[in-house]
Design an enzyme around this catalytic site. Structure first.
Site, PDB file in Angstrom:
ATOM      1  N   LYS A  53       0.840  -1.197   0.000  1.00  0.00           N
ATOM      2  CA  LYS A  53       0.000   0.000   0.000  1.00  0.00           C
ATOM      3  C   LYS A  53       0.876   1.249   0.000  1.00  0.00           C
ATOM      4  O   LYS A  53       0.621   2.211  -0.731  1.00  0.00           O
ATOM      5  CB  LYS A  53      -0.931  -0.002   1.222  1.00  0.00           C
ATOM      6  CG  LYS A  53      -2.034  -1.021   1.119  1.00  0.00           C
ATOM      7  CD  LYS A  53      -2.780  -1.240   2.418  1.00  0.00           C
ATOM      8  CE  LYS A  53      -3.798  -2.373   2.255  1.00  0.00           C
ATOM      9  NZ  LYS A  53      -4.476  -2.750   3.500  1.00  0.00           N
ATOM     10  N   GLN A  97      -4.551  -1.338   9.721  1.00  0.00           N
ATOM     11  CA  GLN A  97      -4.492  -2.649   9.066  1.00  0.00           C
ATOM     12  C   GLN A  97      -5.117  -3.731   9.948  1.00  0.00           C
ATOM     13  O   GLN A  97      -4.796  -3.839  11.124  1.00  0.00           O
ATOM     14  CB  GLN A  97      -3.016  -2.988   8.745  1.00  0.00           C
ATOM     15  CG  GLN A  97      -2.814  -4.302   8.027  1.00  0.00           C
ATOM     16  CD  GLN A  97      -3.430  -4.328   6.631  1.00  0.00           C
ATOM     17  OE1 GLN A  97      -3.346  -3.380   5.865  1.00  0.00           O
ATOM     18  NE2 GLN A  97      -4.084  -5.436   6.291  1.00  0.00           N
ATOM     19  N   ASP A 120     -10.564   3.046   4.356  1.00  0.00           N
ATOM     20  CA  ASP A 120     -11.092   1.714   4.029  1.00  0.00           C
ATOM     21  C   ASP A 120     -12.602   1.731   3.802  1.00  0.00           C
ATOM     22  O   ASP A 120     -13.157   0.776   3.264  1.00  0.00           O
ATOM     23  CB  ASP A 120     -10.792   0.751   5.190  1.00  0.00           C
ATOM     24  CG  ASP A 120      -9.577  -0.123   4.915  1.00  0.00           C
ATOM     25  OD1 ASP A 120      -9.270  -0.352   3.733  1.00  0.00           O
ATOM     26  OD2 ASP A 120      -8.952  -0.572   5.893  1.00  0.00           O
TER      27      ASP A 120
END
Ligand code: NDP
Length: 285
Positions: A53, A97, A120
């Site tokens: 990422k 995460q 997200d």
């Protein structure tokens, strides 16, 4: 029939190029988008995802930093850090995460992230807006799947769409997105009886379960579009999806491979979300 492969790598490149141009534009207006990723513990798969990422963000010009915390970090400490990032004006997108260590409540952490910085798209506020059909930040994998369907020019209106899996990060939001595009949507899960009855009727089949090669060609409708979200490592080390690729390709009209399908799209949509949030914070969208 031999299915056409939906090349997630190629489509993700296209998305990233669009994002790169947007980033350039924002920077020229003195608005450099920034994504901050928080990684707790040393789960090897998460380490790889986070590095990926970070690298992808940098490639499109998004400033990216990763805050690495030890596995013993307390829930309170993580909450405090997220609040600090919420208040930090230089940070546009925050991603914690997953999975988190067992002693930390994932739900509490997600709810602590400001919905305006929710890269997200997992915050209940944003999921609620999605459910209500309002414009919002959309979870990356479902958004990537929709982009793939758009790229192949697949008209969803009136089609039977079947989603296997009902997680908050993939199954539920993708079902909602398919519904918003006027597909007739069925969501299947571990308690579904006679799964094949549904899969055999699916014009679009999205499989997000996490069981290697569980769906085979015999269970798929002739000419269906098959989106395989699963990422599973077999005992021999081979990476496979939730769909048995060889048999499914003989029946489907389009299919996503694993690797090189949904995976690259997820990362690209994260970058897209970071830019979207940056623009939103500056009143540009
Ligand atoms: P979850 O474990 O959260 O959800 C799995 C779902 O599958 C659940 O809803 C479960 O049902 C259902 N399920 C389990 N067994 C069966 C079965 N035998 N028949 C029908 N349904 C079943 O997984 P995620 O949604 O997080 O991820 C799914 C897969 O996608 C994983 O392999 C993951 O690694 C991958 N993934 C890939 C991404 C990418 O970028 N390519 C991104 C995110 C995930 P129930 O609710 O009843 O338990």
């Amino acid at each position: 029939m031999s299915a056409i492969i939906i090349d997630g790598k190629e489509i993700s490149k296209k998305v990233k190029e669009e994002v790169r141009l947007e980033v350039e534009k924002l920077k020229s207006q003195g608005i450099p988008p920034k994504l901050t990723v928080v990684l707790v513990g040393d789960d090897p798969a998460s380490q790889v995802y986070v590095r990926n990422k970070e690298k992808s963000a940098r490639k499109v010009g998004i400033e990216s930093d990763t805050i690495r915390l030890p596995a013993e970090t307390s829930e309170e400490e993580l909450v405090e850090l997220v609040k600090k990032l919420n208040d930090d004006e230089s940070v546009n997108g925050i991603l914690v995460q997953l999975p988190l260590p067992d002693h930390i409540s994932k739900d509490r952490i997600i709810e602590t992230i400001s919905p305006m910085k929710d890269a997200d798209g997992f915050h209940p506020y944003n999921l609620g807006r999605l459910m209500a059909g309002l414009e919002t930040v959309i979870p990356c994998t479902p958004n990537g799947i929709m982009r793939m369907l758009d790229e192949i020019g697949f008209e969803l209106k009136g089609k039977n769409a079947v989603v296997i899996g009902r997680s908050v990060i993939v199954g539920k939001p993708v079902a909602q997105l398919l519904l918003s595009r006027h597909a007739t949507v069925t969501t299947c899960h571990s308690r579904t009886k006679n799964l094949e009855f549904y899969t055999k009727n699916a014009d679009v089949l999205v499989v997000a379960v996490g069981r290697p090669e569980m769906i085979r060609g015999e269970q798929i409708k002739e000419g269906a579009v098959v989106i395989d979200v699963g990422i599973n490592r077999k005992e021999d080390g081979k990476l496979v999806g939730d769909v048995h690729f060889e048999s499914a390709s003989e029946v489907a009209s389009w299919i996503t491979p694993v690797p090189g399908g949904v995976g690259p799209m997820t990362v690209a949509m994260l970058l897209y979300n970071t830019v979207y949030l940056t623009k939103k914070q500056h009143g540009i969208v």
